[in-house]
Design an enzyme around this catalytic site. Structure first.
Site, PDB file in Angstrom:
ATOM      1  N   GLY A 126       0.807  -1.213   0.000  1.00 24.14           N
ATOM      2  CA  GLY A 126       0.000   0.000   0.000  1.00 24.14           C
ATOM      3  C   GLY A 126       0.844   1.270   0.000  1.00 24.14           C
ATOM      4  O   GLY A 126       0.325   2.364   0.201  1.00 24.14           O
ATOM      5  N   SER A 129       4.606   0.889  -4.449  1.00 32.64           N
ATOM      6  CA  SER A 129       5.799   0.441  -5.163  1.00 32.64           C
ATOM      7  C   SER A 129       5.511   0.426  -6.664  1.00 32.64           C
ATOM      8  O   SER A 129       6.422   0.598  -7.471  1.00 32.64           O
ATOM      9  CB  SER A 129       6.214  -0.954  -4.694  1.00 32.64           C
ATOM     10  OG  SER A 129       5.271  -1.921  -5.073  1.00 32.64           O
ATOM     11  N   ASP A 174      -1.053   8.427  -6.847  1.00 26.63           N
ATOM     12  CA  ASP A 174       0.206   7.711  -6.608  1.00 26.63           C
ATOM     13  C   ASP A 174       1.316   8.187  -7.533  1.00 26.63           C
ATOM     14  O   ASP A 174       2.449   8.422  -7.120  1.00 26.63           O
ATOM     15  CB  ASP A 174       0.010   6.197  -6.805  1.00 26.63           C
ATOM     16  CG  ASP A 174      -0.986   5.624  -5.830  1.00 26.63           C
ATOM     17  OD1 ASP A 174      -1.475   6.374  -4.962  1.00 26.63           O
ATOM     18  OD2 ASP A 174      -1.288   4.421  -5.940  1.00 26.63           O
ATOM     19  N   TYR A 224     -13.303  -2.565  -4.396  1.00 30.57           N
ATOM     20  CA  TYR A 224     -12.947  -1.241  -4.913  1.00 30.57           C
ATOM     21  C   TYR A 224     -13.968  -0.816  -5.974  1.00 30.57           C
ATOM     22  O   TYR A 224     -14.511   0.295  -5.928  1.00 30.57           O
ATOM     23  CB  TYR A 224     -11.528  -1.298  -5.487  1.00 30.57           C
ATOM     24  CG  TYR A 224     -11.001  -0.006  -6.050  1.00 30.57           C
ATOM     25  CD1 TYR A 224     -10.494   0.987  -5.218  1.00 30.57           C
ATOM     26  CD2 TYR A 224     -10.992   0.218  -7.426  1.00 30.57           C
ATOM     27  CE1 TYR A 224      -9.995   2.173  -5.736  1.00 30.57           C
ATOM     28  CE2 TYR A 224     -10.493   1.398  -7.951  1.00 30.57           C
ATOM     29  CZ  TYR A 224      -9.992   2.372  -7.113  1.00 30.57           C
ATOM     30  OH  TYR A 224      -9.501   3.534  -7.646  1.00 30.57           O
TER      31      TYR A 224
HETATM   32  P1  ADP Z   1       1.804  -1.316  -4.024  1.00 34.91           P
HETATM   33  O1  ADP Z   1       1.814  -0.371  -5.170  1.00 34.91           O
HETATM   34  O2  ADP Z   1       0.936  -0.845  -2.913  1.00 34.91           O
HETATM   35  O3  ADP Z   1       3.154  -1.680  -3.534  1.00 34.91           O
HETATM   36  P2  ADP Z   1       0.672  -2.998  -6.034  1.00 34.91           P
HETATM   37  O4  ADP Z   1       0.014  -4.329  -5.982  1.00 34.91           O
HETATM   38  O5  ADP Z   1      -0.031  -1.875  -6.664  1.00 34.91           O
HETATM   39  O6  ADP Z   1       1.116  -2.652  -4.534  1.00 34.91           O
HETATM   40  O7  ADP Z   1       2.055  -3.133  -6.800  1.00 34.91           O
HETATM   41  C1  ADP Z   1       2.969  -4.138  -6.452  1.00 34.91           C
HETATM   42  C2  ADP Z   1       3.440  -4.800  -7.720  1.00 34.91           C
HETATM   43  O8  ADP Z   1       4.265  -3.904  -8.473  1.00 34.91           O
HETATM   44  C3  ADP Z   1       4.326  -5.994  -7.442  1.00 34.91           C
HETATM   45  O9  ADP Z   1       3.560  -7.159  -7.230  1.00 34.91           O
HETATM   46  C4  ADP Z   1       5.138  -6.057  -8.713  1.00 34.91           C
HETATM   47  O10 ADP Z   1       4.397  -6.652  -9.773  1.00 34.91           O
HETATM   48  C5  ADP Z   1       5.324  -4.599  -9.084  1.00 34.91           C
HETATM   49  N1  ADP Z   1       6.573  -4.050  -8.538  1.00 34.91           N
HETATM   50  C6  ADP Z   1       6.719  -2.935  -7.809  1.00 34.91           C
HETATM   51  N2  ADP Z   1       8.008  -2.700  -7.504  1.00 34.91           N
HETATM   52  C7  ADP Z   1       8.719  -3.692  -8.047  1.00 34.91           C
HETATM   53  C8  ADP Z   1      10.111  -4.035  -8.078  1.00 34.91           C
HETATM   54  N3  ADP Z   1      11.017  -3.287  -7.471  1.00 34.91           N
HETATM   55  N4  ADP Z   1      10.464  -5.162  -8.731  1.00 34.91           N
HETATM   56  C9  ADP Z   1       9.560  -5.938  -9.354  1.00 34.91           C
HETATM   57  N5  ADP Z   1       8.243  -5.662  -9.354  1.00 34.91           N
HETATM   58  C10 ADP Z   1       7.813  -4.564  -8.721  1.00 34.91           C
HETATM   59 MG    MG Z   2       0.137   0.168  -6.375  1.00 34.10          MG
END
Ligand code: ADP
Ligand code: MG
Length: 391
Positions: A126, A129, A174, A224
């Site tokens: 959350g 990333s 975001d 959502y």
């Molecule tokens: P959040 O954005 O809250 O962290 P999300 O489910 O929206 O959760 O995004 C997470 C997804 O983004 C991961 O499952 C992956 O697919 C991708 N991701 C984000 N950062 C990385 C990274 N550093 N390396 C590989 N995949 C990534």
């Molecule tokens: Mg996200």
């Protein structure tokens, strides 16, 4: 000292592909201080960028094939140029491919690339990333092609990548905060006009404490979409009484009280959260500017209650964490942050007590659930930047 993500991604590119970077970009994760589920209702949000960042190093591919590698999964994923530019299989590379495709759609020449990713933003917690990844890819591509992209355009391009390639119907926040954040500032974003205003949080006496419930949120899940539909239902019902209303942004709590008999009851409660949260977010920005941190904390508490009771997107783990956090010395307010059903809580805390509070919250949550939560203290970090350009 261990290396930061922007350095580690360069090492990874060299190790995996035997090439130095043509360009490197980095971008932060974010935490939303207040203004939850207001973005798709044309409302206001008040996020800040984290000090934790994602780094992306890239270089033109030697053989026209796209190649991706992340520290999180050390296997190389490969695509032909045609495959890379299609939605195709959805995996973590979708976030990168979507951004590259966005540059091409905007008329920029982007060659097939080798891309290496490193990150200090927890994945799927959350803290966005996903936006940090998209925006770092965009920042690296800007560095490679030597063309800077205007911030709003860049955030929209990355948001579109997440919609189309990752299949996640996220709002604008975001990507916008990841692009436009600044150290010692939160960012008040008007999701209707997309206007963004920096709000100083330069007082070192307060920090932000983030605790992860370790329950995985599921943003693309049905809840959502259901909340969005309920908000639309509320707008439709209210517009029959007041034709000037085109989104919940146009609905004050006073108006909501008068139209109650005409609005489907669940939709009405959802609307009460949204209207109240938009008002709270504006008040919170004023409080922050004035250095009224106690007032800001109270608004965070009210936000959590509204998300739990009216919007019903909290869960027992988040409620527990918030309850524990509020009992700690120095904590001024706490709330769930992000879409809900898991993920993190955010709290505003006196800097001198932040670390003690974090340890105490983690210990108490572990004692009651058997789960050890990740937590960290942060101040507002900088937005995206091109760390190294090709020209
Ligand atoms: P959040 O954005 O809250 O962290 P999300 O489910 O929206 O959760 O995004 C997470 C997804 O983004 C991961 O499952 C992956 O697919 C991708 N991701 C984000 N950062 C990385 C990274 N550093 N390396 C590989 N995949 C990534
Ligand atoms: Mg996200």
């Amino acid at each position: 000292m261990s290396k930061i993500a922007a350095e580690r991604c360069e090492d990874l590119l060299l190790r995996q592909f035997g090439q130095g970077p043509g360009a490197v970009g980095s971008a932060p994760g974010r935490v939303n201080l207040i203004g939850e589920h207001t973005d798709y209702n044309d409302g206001f949000v008040l996020p800040m960028a984290l000090e934790r960042r994602t780094g992306v190093a890239l270089c033109p591919s030697p053989d026209c094939r796209w190649r991706f590698v992340s520290e999180h999964d050390d296997t190389v994923v490969e695509f032909s140029d045609e495959e890379a530019m299609q939605v195709g299989r959805r995996d973590w590379t979708s976030y990168c491919r979507g951004v590259a495709a966005g540059f091409r759609s905007a008329g920029h020449t982007v060659p097939p690339l080798c891309i290496a990713v490193a990150s200090d933003v927890p994945l799927g917690g959350g803290l966005s990333s996903s936006a940090a990844l998209e925006v770092s890819v965009a920042s690296a591509i800007e560095g490679l092609i030597g063309v800077p992209i205007e911030p709003v355009t860049k955030a929209l391009l990355c948001q579109k990548a997440e919609h189309e390639f990752a299949g996640v119907p996220c709002g604008y926040m975001d990507q916008a905060i990841s692009v436009m954040g600044r150290a010692d500032h939160a960012l008040l974003i008007d999701c209707r006009s997309l206007e963004a205003t920096l709000v100083p949080v330069s007082d070192g006496s307060v920090s932000v404490l983030i605790v992860n419930s370790m329950v995985r949120h599921e943003l693309s899940g049905g809840e959502y979409a259901q909340r969005r539909a309920q908000c639309e239902r509320a707008v439709k019902d209210i517009a029959r009484v007041d034709g000037a209303v085109s989104s919940l942004r146009d609905v004050s709590l006073d108006l909501l009280a008068t139209v109650r008999p005409h609005v489907e009851p669940i939709a009405w409660r959802r609307a009460r959260h949204v209207a109240g949260e938009i008002a709270r977010t504006l008040k919170a920005a004023v409080a922050l500017r004035a250095g009224d941190y106690a007032g800001f904390g109270r608004l965070m508490d009210e936000s959590h209650a509204s998300l739990r009771d009216d919007y019903e997107v909290s869960c027992k783990e988040l409620d527990l964490l918030v309850e524990i956090a509020r009992c700690q010395c120095g904590v001024l307010g706490a709330r769930m942050t992000g879409g809900g059903f898991g993920g993190c809580i955010v709290s505003l805390v006196a800097s001198e007590h932040a670390s003690t509070a974090g340890h105490a919250i983690a210990a108490s949550y572990f004692a009651q659930t058997g789960v050890r939560p990740d937590w960290f203290v942060t101040r507002a970090g900088d937005g995206a930047r091109t760390e190294r350009a090709a020209h």
